[in-house]
Motif scaffolding. Structure first.
Motif, short mmCIF file in Angstrom:
data_model
loop_
_atom_site.label_atom_id
_atom_site.label_comp_id
_atom_site.label_asym_id
_atom_site.label_seq_id
_atom_site.Cartn_x
_atom_site.Cartn_y
_atom_site.Cartn_z
N TRP A 33 0.85 -1.12 -0.10
CA TRP A 33 -0.21 -0.03 0.03
C TRP A 33 0.81 1.10 -0.16
O TRP A 33 0.35 2.33 0.44
N ALA A 34 1.99 1.06 -0.33
CA ALA A 34 2.91 2.38 -0.54
C ALA A 34 3.91 2.07 -1.63
O ALA A 34 4.10 1.29 -2.28
N HIS A 35 4.37 3.44 -2.21
CA HIS A 35 5.09 3.66 -3.63
C HIS A 35 6.32 4.36 -3.14
O HIS A 35 6.20 5.49 -2.74
N THR A 36 7.69 3.65 -3.24
CA THR A 36 8.76 4.64 -2.76
C THR A 36 9.50 4.94 -4.07
O THR A 36 9.95 4.29 -4.83
N LEU A 37 9.92 6.31 -3.91
CA LEU A 37 10.85 6.64 -4.92
C LEU A 37 12.08 6.97 -4.31
O LEU A 37 12.26 7.66 -3.21
N GLY A 84 -7.11 9.65 1.33
CA GLY A 84 -6.42 9.17 2.51
C GLY A 84 -4.91 8.88 2.05
O GLY A 84 -4.48 7.71 2.40
N VAL A 85 -4.38 9.58 0.99
CA VAL A 85 -3.23 9.18 0.41
C VAL A 85 -2.06 10.31 1.14
O VAL A 85 -2.38 11.59 0.89
N VAL A 86 -1.14 9.89 1.81
CA VAL A 86 0.16 10.96 2.37
C VAL A 86 1.32 10.77 1.64
O VAL A 86 1.61 9.57 0.87
N ARG A 105 -0.84 4.76 0.54
CA ARG A 105 -2.40 4.73 0.59
C ARG A 105 -3.16 4.28 1.74
O ARG A 105 -3.58 3.17 1.67
N VAL A 106 -2.99 5.15 2.78
CA VAL A 106 -3.61 4.89 3.99
C VAL A 106 -5.09 4.26 3.81
O VAL A 106 -5.51 3.51 4.67
N GLY A 107 -5.91 5.38 3.40
CA GLY A 107 -7.16 5.30 3.51
C GLY A 107 -7.74 4.14 2.69
O GLY A 107 -8.96 3.51 3.00
#
Length: 154
Positions: A33-37, A84-86, A105-107
């Motif tokens: 649920w996350a995307h890391t650059l 709910g995306v931070v 994508r927390v929400g």
């Protein structure tokens, strides 16, 4: 084009790729649920890593399993009406104090994960638009998503 560009190319994310593995593709069971650059490594401002533990205590938020820092998830109106995306930066590990950041994508994550996805990171901002692009990026299996342009949105 009238776009503002940085003098130092280390301050740009153009041609940087997001991490790409089953953990970053939504259709796989390992999806995080996350995307890391990854960015360009060290920060462009200082040679040493930025660290300020005294000020971090002022914006600390406790959740089951640990703490996170910065904006409090759910406290702002943006979270109530948005997806709910931070935007976060890591505070521990190899990428701490570097140009790396994550879009989380927390929400949309499972209820048991939600704020736990933010543990040991600092929440810097909220995604106000572009959720469709993020969802497409999350479903891409052919290779890592890459930044092709960046700068000020006009």
């Amino acid at each position: 084009t009238g776009a503002v560009r940085s003098i130092d190319n280390r301050c740009s994310y153009v041609n940087c790729s997001f991490k790409h593995s089953p953990q970053f593709v939504e259709t796989f069971p390992q999806y995080r649920w996350a995307h890391t650059l990854q960015g360009r490594g060290k920060n462009a401002v200082r040679e040493d890593r930025i660290s300020d533990p005294q000020h971090l205590k002022n914006c600390q938020h406790s959740v089951y399993g640990g703490v996170y820092y910065g904006l409090e998830y759910g406290a702002a109106e943006d979270f109530e009406n948005g997806e709910g995306v931070v935007l976060t930066v890591p505070l521990v590990g190899a990428y701490r104090g570097s140009t790396s950041f994550s879009i989380v994508r927390v929400g949309e994550s499972p209820q048991e994960w939600r704020e736990r996805l933010l543990i040991e990171s600092a929440v810097l901002g909220v995604l106000e638009s572009g959720i469709d692009v993020l969802r497409e990026m999350a479903r891409q299996t052919s290779g890592p998503p890459t930044v092709v342009a960046s700068g000020m949105v006009e």
